[in-house]
Design an enzyme around this catalytic site. Sequence first.
Site, PDB file in Angstrom:
ATOM      1  N   THR A 137     -19.767  25.558   1.541  1.00  0.00           N
ATOM      2  CA  THR A 137     -18.395  25.505   1.972  1.00  0.00           C
ATOM      3  C   THR A 137     -17.813  26.619   2.673  1.00  0.00           C
ATOM      4  OG1 THR A 137     -16.221  25.112   1.534  1.00  0.00           O
ATOM      5  CG2 THR A 137     -17.677  25.596  -0.389  1.00  0.00           C
ATOM      6  N   ASP A 138     -16.730  26.502   3.433  1.00  0.00           N
ATOM      7  CA  ASP A 138     -16.210  27.756   3.759  1.00  0.00           C
ATOM      8  C   ASP A 138     -15.276  28.331   2.855  1.00  0.00           C
ATOM      9  OD1 ASP A 138     -14.227  25.863   3.667  1.00  0.00           O
ATOM     10  OD2 ASP A 138     -13.571  26.211   6.070  1.00  0.00           O
ATOM     11  N   GLU A 139     -14.869  27.527   1.541  1.00  0.00           N
ATOM     12  CA  GLU A 139     -13.846  28.089   0.785  1.00  0.00           C
ATOM     13  C   GLU A 139     -14.257  29.296   0.012  1.00  0.00           C
ATOM     14  OE1 GLU A 139     -11.995  24.733  -1.235  1.00  0.00           O
ATOM     15  OE2 GLU A 139     -12.642  23.128   0.262  1.00  0.00           O
ATOM     16  N   TYR A 185     -13.703  25.191  -8.128  1.00  0.00           N
ATOM     17  CA  TYR A 185     -14.609  24.729  -7.308  1.00  0.00           C
ATOM     18  C   TYR A 185     -15.375  25.679  -6.324  1.00  0.00           C
ATOM     19  CZ  TYR A 185     -16.119  22.485  -2.933  1.00  0.00           C
ATOM     20  OH  TYR A 185     -17.127  22.082  -1.679  1.00  0.00           O
ATOM     21  N   LYS A 189     -19.235  26.845  -5.996  1.00  0.00           N
ATOM     22  CA  LYS A 189     -19.858  26.899  -4.891  1.00  0.00           C
ATOM     23  C   LYS A 189     -20.391  28.267  -4.496  1.00  0.00           C
ATOM     24  CE  LYS A 189     -20.936  23.865  -2.580  1.00  0.00           C
ATOM     25  NZ  LYS A 189     -22.004  22.876  -2.665  1.00  0.00           N
TER      26      LYS A 189
HETATM   27  P1  NAD Z   1     -18.796  14.045  -2.579  1.00  0.00           P
HETATM   28  O1  NAD Z   1     -18.049  14.406  -3.825  1.00  0.00           O
HETATM   29  O2  NAD Z   1     -18.306  12.646  -1.843  1.00  0.00           O
HETATM   30  O3  NAD Z   1     -20.503  13.410  -3.186  1.00  0.00           O
HETATM   31  C1  NAD Z   1     -21.122  14.138  -4.064  1.00  0.00           C
HETATM   32  C2  NAD Z   1     -22.338  13.433  -4.482  1.00  0.00           C
HETATM   33  O4  NAD Z   1     -22.868  14.334  -5.640  1.00  0.00           O
HETATM   34  C3  NAD Z   1     -22.080  11.995  -5.169  1.00  0.00           C
HETATM   35  O5  NAD Z   1     -22.883  11.033  -4.603  1.00  0.00           O
HETATM   36  C4  NAD Z   1     -22.328  12.336  -6.601  1.00  0.00           C
HETATM   37  O6  NAD Z   1     -22.552  11.036  -7.245  1.00  0.00           O
HETATM   38  C5  NAD Z   1     -23.428  13.419  -6.464  1.00  0.00           C
HETATM   39  N1  NAD Z   1     -23.457  14.069  -7.712  1.00  0.00           N
HETATM   40  C6  NAD Z   1     -22.619  14.757  -8.376  1.00  0.00           C
HETATM   41  N2  NAD Z   1     -22.905  15.476  -9.496  1.00  0.00           N
HETATM   42  C7  NAD Z   1     -24.221  15.067  -9.573  1.00  0.00           C
HETATM   43  C8  NAD Z   1     -25.314  15.558 -10.353  1.00  0.00           C
HETATM   44  N3  NAD Z   1     -25.051  16.295 -11.468  1.00  0.00           N
HETATM   45  N4  NAD Z   1     -26.705  15.088 -10.234  1.00  0.00           N
HETATM   46  C9  NAD Z   1     -26.904  14.394  -9.144  1.00  0.00           C
HETATM   47  N5  NAD Z   1     -26.168  14.071  -8.184  1.00  0.00           N
HETATM   48  C10 NAD Z   1     -24.696  14.410  -8.286  1.00  0.00           C
HETATM   49  O7  NAD Z   1     -19.138  15.273  -1.929  1.00  0.00           O
HETATM   50  P2  NAD Z   1     -18.953  15.618  -0.328  1.00  0.00           P
HETATM   51  O8  NAD Z   1     -17.668  15.682   0.258  1.00  0.00           O
HETATM   52  O9  NAD Z   1     -20.035  14.498   0.454  1.00  0.00           O
HETATM   53  O10 NAD Z   1     -19.983  16.981  -0.266  1.00  0.00           O
HETATM   54  C11 NAD Z   1     -21.104  17.350  -0.254  1.00  0.00           C
HETATM   55  C12 NAD Z   1     -21.503  18.570  -0.373  1.00  0.00           C
HETATM   56  O11 NAD Z   1     -20.913  19.453   0.914  1.00  0.00           O
HETATM   57  C13 NAD Z   1     -21.069  19.526  -1.305  1.00  0.00           C
HETATM   58  O12 NAD Z   1     -21.985  20.406  -1.805  1.00  0.00           O
HETATM   59  C14 NAD Z   1     -19.865  20.047  -0.894  1.00  0.00           C
HETATM   60  O13 NAD Z   1     -19.451  21.349  -1.619  1.00  0.00           O
HETATM   61  C15 NAD Z   1     -20.203  20.490   0.448  1.00  0.00           C
HETATM   62  N6  NAD Z   1     -19.052  20.372   1.626  1.00  0.00           N
HETATM   63  C16 NAD Z   1     -18.317  19.292   1.532  1.00  0.00           C
HETATM   64  C17 NAD Z   1     -16.950  19.450   2.650  1.00  0.00           C
HETATM   65  C18 NAD Z   1     -16.233  18.453   2.710  1.00  0.00           C
HETATM   66  O14 NAD Z   1     -15.094  18.573   3.657  1.00  0.00           O
HETATM   67  N7  NAD Z   1     -16.200  17.427   2.012  1.00  0.00           N
HETATM   68  C19 NAD Z   1     -17.091  20.606   3.430  1.00  0.00           C
HETATM   69  C20 NAD Z   1     -18.002  21.616   3.268  1.00  0.00           C
HETATM   70  C21 NAD Z   1     -19.175  21.672   2.158  1.00  0.00           C
HETATM   71  P1  TYD Z   2      -8.422  18.230   0.245  1.00  0.00           P
HETATM   72  O1  TYD Z   2      -8.910  16.919   0.984  1.00  0.00           O
HETATM   73  O2  TYD Z   2      -8.380  18.284  -1.200  1.00  0.00           O
HETATM   74  O3  TYD Z   2      -9.456  19.246   0.714  1.00  0.00           O
HETATM   75  P2  TYD Z   2      -9.610  20.935   0.301  1.00  0.00           P
HETATM   76  O4  TYD Z   2      -8.734  21.214  -0.788  1.00  0.00           O
HETATM   77  O5  TYD Z   2     -10.964  20.945  -0.093  1.00  0.00           O
HETATM   78  O6  TYD Z   2      -9.173  21.603   1.751  1.00  0.00           O
HETATM   79  O7  TYD Z   2      -6.941  18.838   0.908  1.00  0.00           O
HETATM   80  C1  TYD Z   2      -6.881  19.225   2.381  1.00  0.00           C
HETATM   81  C2  TYD Z   2      -5.646  19.837   2.321  1.00  0.00           C
HETATM   82  O8  TYD Z   2      -4.395  18.887   2.065  1.00  0.00           O
HETATM   83  C3  TYD Z   2      -5.380  21.134   1.103  1.00  0.00           C
HETATM   84  O9  TYD Z   2      -4.266  21.859   1.742  1.00  0.00           O
HETATM   85  C4  TYD Z   2      -4.558  20.080   0.252  1.00  0.00           C
HETATM   86  C5  TYD Z   2      -3.763  19.098   1.005  1.00  0.00           C
HETATM   87  N1  TYD Z   2      -3.554  17.909   0.134  1.00  0.00           N
HETATM   88  C6  TYD Z   2      -1.979  17.384   0.122  1.00  0.00           C
HETATM   89  O10 TYD Z   2      -1.137  18.001   0.566  1.00  0.00           O
HETATM   90  N2  TYD Z   2      -1.975  16.084  -0.552  1.00  0.00           N
HETATM   91  C7  TYD Z   2      -2.834  15.697  -1.399  1.00  0.00           C
HETATM   92  O11 TYD Z   2      -2.646  14.570  -1.906  1.00  0.00           O
HETATM   93  C8  TYD Z   2      -4.269  15.949  -1.116  1.00  0.00           C
HETATM   94  C9  TYD Z   2      -5.316  15.294  -1.805  1.00  0.00           C
HETATM   95  C10 TYD Z   2      -4.474  17.168  -0.446  1.00  0.00           C
END
Ligand code: NAD
Ligand code: TYD
Length: 379
Positions: A137-139, A185, A189
């Site tokens: 992630t970019d975070e 988090y 990562k």
């Molecule tokens: P998500 O929370 O929707 O899904 C996570 C999945 O991992 C679930 O299916 C869960 O069952 C599985 N999981 C969790 N713990 C596990 C374990 N111990 N063993 C096996 N499986 C396990 O997550 P997401 O939003 O789809 O993100 C997927 C990946 O992409 C993550 O690594 C996250 O850091 C990265 N990412 C997410 C975003 C975003 O905006 N959602 C952006 C950049 C990177």
């Molecule tokens: P989120 O979807 O949790 O993603 P991330 O924290 O990984 O960026 O949140 C996106 C943005 O929205 C973040 O700045 C936090 C804000 N946010 C709210 O203001 N209210 C909410 O209920 C949630 C879940 C997020």
Amino acid sequence: MNFTRNIIITGGAGFIGSHVVRLFVNKYPEYRIINLDKLTYAGNLANLKDVENKENYVFAKADICDFETVKGLIAKYNVDGIIHLAAESHVDRSIKDPFTFARTNVIGTLTLLQAAKEYWESLPEGYENKRFYHISTDEVYGALELTNPEGIESPFTTKASSEHHHAYGTKFFTEETKYNPHSPYSASKASSDHFVRAFHDTYGMPTIVTNCSNNYGPYQFPEKLIPLFINNIRHKKPLPVYGKGENVRDWLYVEDHARAIDLIFHKGKIADTYNIGGFNEWKNIDIIKVVIRTVDRLLERKEEEDMNLITYVTDRKGHDMRYAIDSRKLQRELGWEPSLQFEEGIEKTVRWYLDNQEWMDNVTSGDYMKYYENMYGKA
Ligand code: NAD
Ligand code: TYD
């Protein structure tokens, strides 16, 4: 059937993972895709109903922290590629329970690396034609300052950039930006990214890491901003906006991320890092207003009638102010471009959640967990 490749995708039952599994299963019938997922609260096999009966798809319920099981699966399927998405992914949960994040994101990634290492090193050809691709992630880069709170014309634009092309500062995260994570988090990562790179540098494992901006689209668990707010608006529930709603996030449609993962898995340079994003920055409060307008329009409610659901609440602890990804390396070196404009993406997303109320009801009631617990046991 003889498959030309055997690829484990971890976290395939989650939000982004399900899009990656779907893309690979449909696009590469000659590959066997093994979805390795523990099915935590965030994993839902209903996300993959349309591919679950395909011949080249296998589901394996497993915890990435379970070394013997993971190594057994890698050996059983003679796996040559791993695309690692499994993680705990929600910042608010990490603030309440950081240990779970260290366990899954750090120890889980290390377990997967070590299992792949032992298996691949036991083969006569070793690491040849193998790939360990870690999705991050970019975070991990920390937070950028909001030097232009009203927004300036962004120097960069892609198809994803919304009509306004705004940037809220002059700095962007590049692949050279120093890691500076703030939340448990992002710290977990960052740590996992370092382990992946260490396995390349120490053992010569063919690894690759990508860091992507915030994703949005279908099948996202409704604890994250966009699906949570769509569902709340539908049910006329308050929309909890953290702080002043001025934090900035850079949004990419999930299928564009999945397309980037496909491209980088096949063409990316070993040991390299690519940032993925569409130069599409939005202040939270502005994106929330777009979501409200879109839901009201699609539900044929009075224009803006749900703006009064906006409720400012206490800010998230350590809330990162701005994320903005510079993805020019990926565009330049591999020719990747987002395919969807933001306004189209949001419309598609809102429509999907409104049309899939049953999916939403299932995940909010936790019913899907009971169903899969009966089938596969507790996560
Ligand atoms: P998500 O929370 O929707 O899904 C996570 C999945 O991992 C679930 O299916 C869960 O069952 C599985 N999981 C969790 N713990 C596990 C374990 N111990 N063993 C096996 N499986 C396990 O997550 P997401 O939003 O789809 O993100 C997927 C990946 O992409 C993550 O690594 C996250 O850091 C990265 N990412 C997410 C975003 C975003 O905006 N959602 C952006 C950049 C990177
Ligand atoms: P989120 O979807 O949790 O993603 P991330 O924290 O990984 O960026 O949140 C996106 C943005 O929205 C973040 O700045 C936090 C804000 N946010 C709210 O203001 N209210 C909410 O209920 C949630 C879940 C997020």
